[in-house]
Scaffold this motif. Structure first.
Motif, short mmCIF file in Angstrom:
data_model
loop_
_atom_site.label_atom_id
_atom_site.label_comp_id
_atom_site.label_asym_id
_atom_site.label_seq_id
_atom_site.Cartn_x
_atom_site.Cartn_y
_atom_site.Cartn_z
N GLU A 194 15.03 -9.07 -15.40
CA GLU A 194 14.48 -7.74 -15.61
C GLU A 194 13.04 -7.60 -15.12
OE1 GLU A 194 14.99 -6.60 -19.69
OE2 GLU A 194 17.15 -7.01 -19.67
N LEU A 195 12.48 -8.64 -14.55
CA LEU A 195 11.15 -8.52 -13.97
C LEU A 195 11.22 -7.60 -12.76
CD1 LEU A 195 10.06 -12.26 -14.28
CD2 LEU A 195 9.19 -10.34 -15.61
N PRO A 196 10.17 -6.82 -12.49
CA PRO A 196 10.28 -5.76 -11.47
C PRO A 196 10.29 -6.31 -10.04
CG PRO A 196 8.05 -5.85 -12.34
CD PRO A 196 8.87 -6.78 -13.19
N LEU A 197 11.12 -5.68 -9.22
CA LEU A 197 11.06 -5.93 -7.79
C LEU A 197 9.91 -5.09 -7.20
CD1 LEU A 197 14.84 -5.93 -6.82
CD2 LEU A 197 13.25 -7.88 -6.74
N PRO A 198 9.36 -5.53 -6.07
CA PRO A 198 8.22 -4.79 -5.50
C PRO A 198 8.61 -3.38 -5.08
CG PRO A 198 8.41 -6.97 -4.53
CD PRO A 198 9.65 -6.75 -5.33
N ALA A 199 7.72 -2.44 -5.35
CA ALA A 199 7.81 -1.08 -4.82
C ALA A 199 6.52 -0.84 -4.04
CB ALA A 199 7.95 -0.07 -5.94
N GLY A 256 3.20 -0.02 -2.64
CA GLY A 256 2.12 0.76 -3.19
C GLY A 256 2.04 0.72 -4.70
N GLY A 257 2.97 0.02 -5.35
CA GLY A 257 2.98 -0.04 -6.80
C GLY A 257 2.15 -1.19 -7.36
N GLU A 258 1.99 -1.20 -8.68
CA GLU A 258 1.25 -2.25 -9.36
C GLU A 258 1.97 -2.60 -10.65
OE1 GLU A 258 -2.77 -1.03 -10.00
OE2 GLU A 258 -3.26 -0.98 -7.87
N TYR A 283 -0.23 -7.69 -10.42
CA TYR A 283 0.47 -7.68 -9.13
C TYR A 283 0.24 -6.34 -8.44
CZ TYR A 283 3.04 -11.73 -10.88
OH TYR A 283 3.37 -12.97 -11.37
N ALA A 284 -0.18 -6.38 -7.19
CA ALA A 284 -0.31 -5.18 -6.36
C ALA A 284 0.63 -5.34 -5.17
CB ALA A 284 -1.75 -5.00 -5.88
N PHE A 285 1.56 -4.40 -5.04
CA PHE A 285 2.57 -4.47 -3.98
C PHE A 285 2.11 -3.63 -2.80
CE2 PHE A 285 5.06 -4.61 -8.08
CZ PHE A 285 5.20 -6.00 -8.08
N PRO A 323 3.77 -7.48 1.31
CA PRO A 323 2.72 -8.38 0.80
C PRO A 323 2.46 -8.08 -0.68
CG PRO A 323 1.75 -6.63 2.10
CD PRO A 323 3.23 -6.44 2.19
N ILE A 324 2.26 -9.13 -1.44
CA ILE A 324 1.99 -9.01 -2.88
C ILE A 324 0.69 -9.74 -3.18
CG2 ILE A 324 2.79 -9.48 -5.22
CD1 ILE A 324 5.64 -9.61 -4.08
#
Length: 200
Positions: A103-108, A110-112, A132-134, A151-152
């Protein structure tokens, strides 16, 4: 409107974007694994385990390596040094998150996302704040193979070293990420991954 890099659009138009290029690993190869080679000669192999976690094996000396377990191909759950293929549990550090690994988030793009992880290593329990900054999706080449890449940037707000941060490269098609950059007050290390193939 979603914008994509011009180069990625050109690659897609010519049919060579992503891992679908002849001879380039795809997500289907993650069961047996894929291996990257760095410009400095080391290799890092990744494969998907039966429980859905991604195992990474970074070989930096003959008979010496570090093994990682990643949730969703991103979030570090365990790291341990291997000597002659066997784990040295005195070097083992584990990380636990409030959510189940799946359930940990996948990158989106521009998301954080921020989280406090519990850590255990060298007999000590602690917590670690991670932010985390995506970044925006781009693409990355490994020899003749090209993949979409997000990039993360991971920062650690509670550390005294304000310059400390890591940069991962996440490849959605393969469902894995690797450490591309390490930065702290003493300097930076950049890891140049130059080729990829299915693991033997």
């Amino acid at each position: 409107m979603i914008r994509f890099p011009l180069t990625a659009l050109l690659l897609a138009a010519t049919g060579i974007a992503g891992g679908a290029q002849a001879g380039c690993p795809t997500g289907a190869d993650m069961t047996s694994g894929v291996t990257f080679r760095l410009s400095t000669g080391e290799t890092e192999s990744f494969r998907r385990l039966d429980n859905g976690l991604i195992q990474g094996l970074f070989a930096y000396e003959p008979d010496q390596a570090s093994r990682t377990l990643l949730a969703r191909g991103i979030y570090l759950l365990e790291v341990v040094t291997l000597e002659n293929g066997k784990p040295d549990f005195t070097t083992r550090t584990t990380y636990s998150f409030p959510q189940p690994p799946s359930e940990l988030p996948l990158p989106a793009s521009g998301g954080e996302w921020s989280v406090t992880a519990a850590t255990y290593g060298e007999g000590h329990i602690a917590t670690e704040r991670q932010h985390y900054a995506f970044g925006e999706m781009t693409w990355q080449s490994y020899g003749a193979c090209n993949y979409d890449m997000i990039p993360i940037t991971i920062r650690y707000p509670e550390l005294d070293d304000e310059q400390r941060h890591d940069v991962l490269h996440f490849l959605p098609e393969l469902g894995l990420s690797y450490l591309a950059e390490f930065h702290d007050k003493d300097g930076s290390d950049i890891y140049d991954y130059i080729s990829i193939e299915t693991s033997q």
